[in-house]
Write a protein that holds these residues in place. Structure first.
Motif, PDB file in Angstrom:
ATOM      1  N   LYS A 439       0.421  -1.406  -0.203  1.00 51.43           N
ATOM      2  CA  LYS A 439       0.099   0.226  -0.504  1.00 51.43           C
ATOM      3  C   LYS A 439       0.779   1.266   0.322  1.00 51.43           C
ATOM      4  N   LEU A 440       0.251   2.597  -0.900  1.00 51.29           N
ATOM      5  CA  LEU A 440       0.832   3.766  -0.570  1.00 51.29           C
ATOM      6  C   LEU A 440       1.240   4.163   1.103  1.00 51.29           C
ATOM      7  N   VAL A 441       2.547   4.347   0.915  1.00 53.61           N
ATOM      8  CA  VAL A 441       2.509   5.282   2.211  1.00 53.61           C
ATOM      9  C   VAL A 441       2.747   6.547   2.148  1.00 53.61           C
ATOM     10  N   THR A 442       2.115   7.091   3.233  1.00 53.73           N
ATOM     11  CA  THR A 442       1.379   8.536   2.331  1.00 53.73           C
ATOM     12  C   THR A 442       2.127   8.964   4.382  1.00 53.73           C
ATOM     13  N   SER A 443       1.527  10.731   3.591  1.00 53.10           N
ATOM     14  CA  SER A 443       2.507  11.435   4.607  1.00 53.10           C
ATOM     15  C   SER A 443       2.654  12.017   6.469  1.00 53.10           C
ATOM     16  N   GLU A 444       1.121  10.857   6.457  1.00 58.52           N
ATOM     17  CA  GLU A 444       0.669  10.626   8.420  1.00 58.52           C
ATOM     18  C   GLU A 444       1.653   9.534   9.136  1.00 58.52           C
ATOM     19  N   ALA A 445       2.541   8.789   7.833  1.00 56.12           N
ATOM     20  CA  ALA A 445       3.616   7.626   8.312  1.00 56.12           C
ATOM     21  C   ALA A 445       4.612   8.638   9.296  1.00 56.12           C
ATOM     22  N   PHE A 446       4.714   9.395   9.046  1.00 64.72           N
ATOM     23  CA  PHE A 446       6.272  10.277   9.836  1.00 64.72           C
ATOM     24  C   PHE A 446       5.766  11.997   9.714  1.00 64.72           C
ATOM     25  N   GLU A 447       4.956  12.746  10.348  1.00 66.90           N
ATOM     26  CA  GLU A 447       4.442  13.725  11.105  1.00 66.90           C
ATOM     27  C   GLU A 447       4.534  13.264  11.880  1.00 66.90           C
ATOM     28  N   GLY A 448       4.997  14.589  12.791  1.00 62.71           N
ATOM     29  CA  GLY A 448       5.680  14.154  14.479  1.00 62.71           C
ATOM     30  C   GLY A 448       6.278  13.496  14.917  1.00 62.71           C
ATOM     31  N   LYS A 449       6.616  12.826  14.075  1.00 65.28           N
ATOM     32  CA  LYS A 449       8.139  11.845  14.387  1.00 65.28           C
ATOM     33  C   LYS A 449       9.462  11.820  14.348  1.00 65.28           C
ATOM     34  N   THR A 450      10.028  11.504  14.704  1.00 64.85           N
ATOM     35  CA  THR A 450      11.627  11.107  14.738  1.00 64.85           C
ATOM     36  C   THR A 450      12.092  10.355  14.168  1.00 64.85           C
ATOM     37  N   LEU A 451      12.461  10.541  13.060  1.00 72.37           N
ATOM     38  CA  LEU A 451      13.481   9.710  11.891  1.00 72.37           C
ATOM     39  C   LEU A 451      14.767   8.759  12.104  1.00 72.37           C
ATOM     40  N   ASP A 452      15.402   8.044  11.918  1.00 75.59           N
ATOM     41  CA  ASP A 452      16.990   7.467  11.432  1.00 75.59           C
ATOM     42  C   ASP A 452      16.581   7.139  10.416  1.00 75.59           C
ATOM     43  N   VAL A 453      17.484   7.813   8.757  1.00 74.31           N
ATOM     44  CA  VAL A 453      16.704   8.065   7.888  1.00 74.31           C
ATOM     45  C   VAL A 453      18.605   7.219   7.148  1.00 74.31           C
ATOM     46  N   GLN A 465      19.585  17.559   0.100  1.00 73.46           N
ATOM     47  CA  GLN A 465      18.930  16.653   0.634  1.00 73.46           C
ATOM     48  C   GLN A 465      19.482  15.217   0.151  1.00 73.46           C
ATOM     49  N   ILE A 466      18.155  14.055   1.557  1.00 70.90           N
ATOM     50  CA  ILE A 466      19.121  13.267   1.477  1.00 70.90           C
ATOM     51  C   ILE A 466      17.295  12.473   0.600  1.00 70.90           C
ATOM     52  N   LYS A 467      18.286  11.261   0.521  1.00 67.93           N
ATOM     53  CA  LYS A 467      16.729  10.434  -0.786  1.00 67.93           C
ATOM     54  C   LYS A 467      16.355   9.861   0.336  1.00 67.93           C
ATOM     55  N   LEU A 468      15.243   9.094   0.359  1.00 68.72           N
ATOM     56  CA  LEU A 468      14.729   7.908   0.918  1.00 68.72           C
ATOM     57  C   LEU A 468      14.181   6.771  -0.160  1.00 68.72           C
ATOM     58  N   LEU A 469      15.215   5.656   0.060  1.00 66.73           N
ATOM     59  CA  LEU A 469      14.450   5.072  -1.431  1.00 66.73           C
ATOM     60  C   LEU A 469      13.268   3.441  -1.071  1.00 66.73           C
ATOM     61  N   SER A 470      13.013   3.275  -0.012  1.00 65.72           N
ATOM     62  CA  SER A 470      12.625   2.333   0.609  1.00 65.72           C
ATOM     63  C   SER A 470      11.933   2.348   2.450  1.00 65.72           C
ATOM     64  N   MET A 471      11.476   1.703   2.523  1.00 67.82           N
ATOM     65  CA  MET A 471      10.791   1.663   4.601  1.00 67.82           C
ATOM     66  C   MET A 471      11.669   1.124   4.411  1.00 67.82           C
ATOM     67  N   LYS A 472      12.184  -0.038   3.584  1.00 66.36           N
ATOM     68  CA  LYS A 472      13.218  -0.648   5.050  1.00 66.36           C
ATOM     69  C   LYS A 472      14.950   0.477   5.559  1.00 66.36           C
ATOM     70  N   ASP A 473      14.323   1.286   4.421  1.00 69.61           N
ATOM     71  CA  ASP A 473      15.951   2.868   5.041  1.00 69.61           C
ATOM     72  C   ASP A 473      15.491   3.306   6.127  1.00 69.61           C
ATOM     73  N   VAL A 474      14.054   3.154   6.576  1.00 70.40           N
ATOM     74  CA  VAL A 474      13.913   4.160   7.621  1.00 70.40           C
ATOM     75  C   VAL A 474      13.468   3.518   8.808  1.00 70.40           C
ATOM     76  N   ILE A 475      14.193   4.022  10.627  1.00 69.78           N
ATOM     77  CA  ILE A 475      13.047   4.110  11.502  1.00 69.78           C
ATOM     78  C   ILE A 475      12.389   5.599  11.785  1.00 69.78           C
TER      79      ILE A 475
END
Length: 477
Positions: A439-453, A465-475
């Motif tokens: 399913k398509l990942v929307t912005s709601e998955a990231f809003e208000g969160k802290t990320l390791d990318v 900037q940093i390009k994120l290519l997969s959900m496997k690459d972000v905590i």
């Protein structure tokens, strides 16, 4: 014998008529202009009078005819037409336009010009390709209005199914008539015919091609293209390529590195340099080119030798290597891309926000002086510029805001995430991401969160900037 005599008589009559026709070829009215290639992607004109017969080499030529001026746009004809604006210049015979969404649901039409085939200048680099691309870009960039027209009553896709076959008309000024760009490209010798005969404006296209051939313009000149690199590949490393890209513009280069990620029709290649104690990277564009078994060379995790042409990608404002070759009958040919090993992993160097934006790296550039001697110059370059297209890790990025692309293009659904760390902002730009269920990942998955990318350093609109290519690459915390 009577038959042979009759055939001989007929042949003599034909030759005699041809001689008379050639003698009359120079008659005409009005002033004309000769177009000549100057290597800049435009043409220059030389005026002549009605009584002159122009010559090129030993061949006598009739006055140059501006067929484009003769062809007029008929807005009342039954063919489908629409006014557009340029979204992106691709090459001499392909342009992406914005179009009203009542015509195309996405609001974009990827236009493939009818009746012409210009030399390649993207995934493959051919002689006069840059001249054709520059010519098209210059005409459209200065146009006050652009209209696309198809052959019939509806938009027709080409063989790819993603582009639409059109005639492109443009007004060079507000008070000017529309000019047919397809025909103008042919007239200037910057394309060969592509199903021109049976097209809507086939007759005048064939006349323009015949004239460009007679005048030996650009692709018909038999001359070398001053913008084309005819030499062998320059052996170097990615650091040298990244440190001084303009020195290798349009030249063939050869280097080694590790393929880290595939992104659309490109791969990222990085290599560690002991002198600067960092990784340097480059984007390698393979595009539509069919490399056959060579495609397996470009798999992430492979160590490779890349041989290609260094080109500036205007739409992205960055440099890339393109025009790759692979000969399956001679895989060790030094002009080929080659696989040197496998099982390698991306570096994903952990980098702080201060290093990313503030650090400067000293590099030694070696150039050729006026006397032919090598000249060494020490230059300080920003970290992000030298590390462009390499893999990095950045932690504890607090999400400040998000923006989702929705412009009808291929990137619809991609998200620009503005993050903050230690009081500094940085943008994480995602690809169009899917979760584990597809399913398509929307912005709601990231809003208000802290990320390791984990991502790739890229460049967009004047910023790194940093390009994120997969959900496997972000905590997501």
């Amino acid at each position: 014998m009577k038959i042979y005599r009759l055939l001989s008589l007929i042949l003599a009559v034909i030759l005699l008529v041809g001689c008379f026709a050639a003698c009359d070829a120079g008659d005409g009215d009005g002033s004309t202009a000769e177009s000549t290639a100057d290597g800049s992607g435009t043409t220059t004109a030389t005026e002549t009078t009605t009584d002159e017969v122009m010559t090129k080499g030993e061949e006598a030529l009739a006055p140059f005819v501006d067929y484009v001026d003769q062809l007029k746009l008929d807005m009342s004809s039954p063919t489908k037409k629409a006014e557009v604006t340029v979204k992106q210049h691709i090459d001499g015979d392909t342009t992406h336009f914005y179009i009203d969404k009542t015509e195309m649901e996405r609001g974009i039409i990827k236009a493939r010009y009818l009746a012409i085939n210009t030399p390649e200048s993207t995934g493959q680099i051919e002689e006069w390709g840059k001249a054709a691309s520059n010519f098209t870009k210059e005409k459209l960039s200065n146009a006050t209005s652009i209209i696309v027209e198809c052959e019939g009553a509806k938009w027709e896709p080409d063989s790819t199914g993603d582009r639409y076959l059109v005639w492109v008309w443009y007004k060079p000024s507000e008070d000017a008539d529309y000019r047919n760009l397809n025909l103008e490209i042919l007239q200037n010798g910057l394309a060969i015919a592509n199903k021109s005969t049976n097209s809507l404006y086939g007759d005048i296209c064939m006349q323009a091609i015949a004239q460009a051939t007679a005048y030996k313009l650009y692709v018909f000149s038999g001359e070398k293209d001053p913008d084309f690199y005819y030499g062998g590949a320059i052996e170097l490393n990615i650091k040298e390529l990244r440190s001084n890209p303009t020195a290798y513009s349009n030249k063939r280069v050869a280097f080694e590195g590790i393929i880290t990620r595939n992104d659309g029709e490109s791969v990222y290649v990085e290599e560690f340099d002991e002198i600067t104690d960092m990784y340097h990277g480059i984007s390698v564009y393979y595009g539509f080119k069919n490399l056959g078994p060579g495609a397996d060379v470009l798999l992430p995790g492979n160590r490779v030798r890349i041989v290609g042409s260094m080109q500036y990608y205007e739409a992205g404002g960055t440099w890339q290597v393109t025009d790759l070759n692979y000969d399956m009958l001679d895989p060790t040919n030094p002009s080929n891309i080659q696989k040197l090993g496998d099982g390698y992993s991306p570096a994903y160097t952990e980098v702080s926000i201060e290093t990313f934006f503030d650090s400067k790296i000293s590099v030694t550039l070696v150039t050729e002086g006026e006397d032919g001697e090598e000249v060494e110059t020490i230059k300080e370059l920003p970290y992000a510029e030298l590390a462009l297209n390499t893999t990095v890790t950045m932690k504890n990025l607090k999400v400040v805001s998000t923006y989702t692309t929705q412009n009808g293009g291929d990137n619809d659904g991609a998200i620009s995430i503005t993050c903050q760390v230690d009081g500094r902002n940085i943008v994480v730009r995602t690809a169009v991401l899917k979760d584990a269920d597809g399913k398509l990942v929307t912005s709601e998955a990231f809003e208000g969160k802290t990320l390791d990318v984990k991502g790739i350093i890229t460049y967009f609109d004047g910023s790194y900037q940093i390009k994120l290519l997969s959900m496997k690459d972000v905590i997501i915390k």
